[in-house]
Design an enzyme around this catalytic site. Structure first.
Site, PDB file in Angstrom:
ATOM      1  N   PHE A 128       1.084  -1.207  -0.128  1.00 35.17           N
ATOM      2  CA  PHE A 128      -0.142   0.373  -0.041  1.00 35.17           C
ATOM      3  C   PHE A 128       0.815   1.389  -0.638  1.00 35.17           C
ATOM      4  CE2 PHE A 128      -3.444   2.969   2.170  1.00 35.17           C
ATOM      5  CZ  PHE A 128      -4.174   2.892   0.997  1.00 35.17           C
ATOM      6  N   ASP A 207       1.598  -5.655   7.282  1.00 32.03           N
ATOM      7  CA  ASP A 207       0.227  -5.716   6.975  1.00 32.03           C
ATOM      8  C   ASP A 207      -0.829  -6.028   6.976  1.00 32.03           C
ATOM      9  OD1 ASP A 207      -1.897  -3.492   6.896  1.00 32.03           O
ATOM     10  OD2 ASP A 207      -0.241  -1.977   6.164  1.00 32.03           O
ATOM     11  N   TYR A 232     -10.838  -0.452  10.516  1.00 35.27           N
ATOM     12  CA  TYR A 232     -12.396   0.026   9.331  1.00 35.27           C
ATOM     13  C   TYR A 232     -13.005  -0.359   8.191  1.00 35.27           C
ATOM     14  CZ  TYR A 232      -8.886   2.652   6.791  1.00 35.27           C
ATOM     15  OH  TYR A 232      -7.658   3.679   6.251  1.00 35.27           O
ATOM     16  N   LYS A 233     -12.070  -1.978   7.721  1.00 37.02           N
ATOM     17  CA  LYS A 233     -12.362  -2.432   7.067  1.00 37.02           C
ATOM     18  C   LYS A 233     -13.106  -3.616   6.784  1.00 37.02           C
ATOM     19  CE  LYS A 233      -8.405  -0.337   4.336  1.00 37.02           C
ATOM     20  NZ  LYS A 233      -6.949  -0.630   4.514  1.00 37.02           N
ATOM     21  N   ARG A 382     -12.459  -2.842  -8.026  1.00 38.31           N
ATOM     22  CA  ARG A 382     -12.173  -4.213  -7.380  1.00 38.31           C
ATOM     23  C   ARG A 382     -13.487  -4.290  -6.759  1.00 38.31           C
ATOM     24  NH1 ARG A 382      -8.305  -2.192  -1.629  1.00 38.31           N
ATOM     25  NH2 ARG A 382     -10.617  -1.284  -1.832  1.00 38.31           N
TER      26      ARG A 382
END
Ligand SMILES: *Cc1c(COP(=O)(O)O)cnc(C)c1O
Length: 422
Positions: A128, A207, A232-233, A382
């Protein structure tokens, strides 16, 4: 399983789905909206809405500062410990703090400071961007020359495992990778790569932002040293909810938090003038935790624990397989490419489909077809599957509408210029 492309088939799968009832635990206000972005922002659990209202009224409103001694102070450790159960860690090895980026900074700098004499951080170009920026900042702050070796993926989809094995050497202080990568969903074999790092004497930092809550992981079994991740995912903690960090118990005394603040101070309320770190993982805290945002993480984690990670993974695999089956039937002939691994073994819980007109098709999906995916440059739509609440009907509908956006030419009215948040 043998899939079929007809409209009755997803209904059958939803009826057989043992986790189907969990969808009712979430706010779903627009029945016709197909939400496939739970890997960027998870849905709101009903219980979180109730909890926050209650906390504001009863705890903040009534208890005022007394709240700190009535549970607020312990939240970061208590909820961190629950997340530990999802990732194969003990409860005193995980704590909620800051954002994923800041936690990565703290852990990476702590690790390279410990590893004196080594001059390299190894990562890959699937990581990321924020992680790469943080590592660049860490390299600048190290007390010695330190460079980042960013190993390229051979195809932009698969992790470059063999090239990583070459790059990780006796000069490597730290290996930092995403467990599941954000674009293609390629998922590393955590134990195998950790072994590569350890064989060279390097520390391993994972991560888990795109895997926690959707791909089971066992940090202890993999002997991983350090990890960070997002809440938050797939954990459904809410927009900008604080992140977690993991430090294996035997490292907790050896590594020091580079951002030393009062929340990490031993007996902080003695207000001593010299920093002396807390013996527990609390010394990786810095400032006052965001109490409401931290508390909001718990109901989503409870739902994941109730469903069970193995059950969630089994459903997620079947759902991504079904999606890829429909891609083969309907979308591949229309120029869509599979930008994720074909074998579920190497795949997390989202699927990226590439198309030369990817951006414009994405716009048509959102504005004309009531489907929310997200878009990742240069060409990928995605599609995130959150097995707690994504239904087979969602997948069928998303793919049907995606096909229509192309066959009916709906995307042609959109410009090729991209906008802010995608
Ligand atoms: C989502 C995500 C982040 C988010 O970082 P923030 O500090 O919360 O903005 C970081 N790393 C990865 C791999 C992610 O997927």
């Amino acid at each position: 399983m043998n899939f079929r492309p007809d409209a009755a088939f997803p209904q059958t799968l939803d009826q057989q789905d043992e986790l189907a009832a969990f969808r009712r635990r979430f706010v779903v206000n627009e029945p016709n909206l197909i939400y496939l972005d739970g890997n960027s922002l998870g849905r709101l659990p009903h219980e979180t809405a109730t909890l926050l209202q209650k906390m504001v009224a009863e705890q903040w409103g009534n208890r005022l500062i007394r709240g700190w001694n009535e549970g607020w102070m312990a939240l970061s450790e208590r909820i961190g410990g629950k997340i530990g159960q999802l990732i194969g860690a003990d409860e005193d090895e995980v704590i909620i703090a800051d954002s994923t980026s800041v936690n990565l900074f703290k852990l990476a700098l702590a690790a390279v400071r410990f590893q004196h004499g080594r001059h390299k951080i190894v990562t890959d170009n699937l990581n990321f961007p924020s992680d790469l920026y943080i590592l660049q900042g860490v390299a600048q702050l190290a007390e010695r020359p330190l460079h980042i070796e960013m190993v390229p993926s051979p195809d932009g989809i698969y992790g470059p495992v063999e090239a990583l094995a070459q790059a990780i050497d006796q000069d490597t202080a730290l290996v930092a990778l995403s467990h599941t990568v954000f674009k293609s969903a390629y998922t590393y074999d955590m134990a195998a790569v950790t072994r590569l790092a350890h064989n060279a004497g390097a520390l391993m930092l994972w991560d888990m932002s795109h895997s926690v809550g959707s791909v089971p992981a066992d940090l202890h079994a993999a002997e991983a040293d350090l990890a960070v991740g997002c809440t938050y995912k797939y954990l459904n903690g809410g927009p900008g909810s604080p992140a977690f960090l993991y430090i294996r118990r035997d490292w907790q005394k050896k590594l020091g938090n580079p951002i030393t603040g009062w929340m990490g101070q031993h007996h902080m309320f003695d207000f001593k003038l010299a920093y002396q770190r807390d013996p527990s993982l609390r010394h990786f805290l810095t400032g006052t935790p965001p109490v409401l945002a931290t508390a909001a993480i718990e109901p989503g984690v409870n739902l994941l624990l109730a469903a069970g990670m193995d059950q969630l993974r089994a459903k997620s695999i079947q759902q991504t397989e079904y999606l890829i089956y429909l891609w083969e039937q309907w979308l591949r002939p229309l120029g869509f490419r599979l930008n994720s691994p074909r074998e579920f073994h190497w795949r997390g819980s989202h699927v990226s489909l590439g198309h030369d007109e990817g951006w414009r098709i994405d716009q048509a999906l959102i504005h004309d077809m009531n489907v929310i995916p997200d878009f990742r440059q240069p060409d990928s739509i995605r599609l995130g599957i959150a097995p707690l609440y994504t239904s087979y009907h969602d997948i069928y509908e998303a793919m049907r509408r995606l096909r229509m956006a192309v066959t009916e030419g709906l995307y042609k009215k959109y410009t090729v210029t991209t906008t802010a948040v995608t």
